[in-house]
Design a protein around this motif. Structure first.
Motif: not given
Length: 137
Positions: A10-15, A46-59
């Motif tokens: 899915x991440x590859x498809x998003x890119x 949210x239509x974005x590639x989100x990076x998660x740290x400890x279960x919370x969105x970080x960037x």
């Protein structure tokens, strides 16, 4: 708590779905973020590639027509000299990457390291507020 899809396909498809100029910048940003902190999880939300740290969105990587933003959700906690961030108040800050210009990998990695350092650690999540954190008297 509901989370977004995490499959690598899915991440590859998003890119792949991004226009060529945005894709090039998004791939460079993703690579820089992953090099800086390999333990970050990746999800599509949210239509974005989100990076998660400890279960919370970080960037998140947020493509736009003329640029791609690296949105830093705890950007208001970062020192102002880490990177030129856009935004104000107690909200998200954005690191803007222009199309057809190389991504400053070192600056992105410094931003990721500072953001992870300010994020709650997994062992601190869920502690009652009246109890001291581990290591405090």
């Amino acid at each position: 708590m509901r989370t977004g899809p995490r499959s690598k396909a899915l991440i590859s498809a998003w890119l792949d779905f991004q226009p060529p100029a945005q894709r090039e910048v998004a791939v460079s940003l993703r690579s820089a973020v992953r090099e800086a902190e390999p333990e970050l999880e990746e999800i599509i939300r949210w239509g974005q590639l989100v990076f998660v740290w400890s279960g919370s969105p970080l960037m998140a990587i947020a493509p736009h027509r003329g640029h791609v933003n690296l949105q830093v959700f705890n950007g208001h906690l970062l020192p102002p000299d880490v990177a030129p961030l856009e935004g104000g108040g107690r909200g998200t800050r954005s690191y803007r990457c222009r199309l057809h210009q190389p991504v400053d990998v070192v600056q992105v990695q410094m931003l990721v390291a500072a953001s992870v350092a300010r994020a709650p650690r997994p062992e601190h999540i869920g502690l009652p507020r009246d109890e001291p954190e581990p290591g405090e008297p």
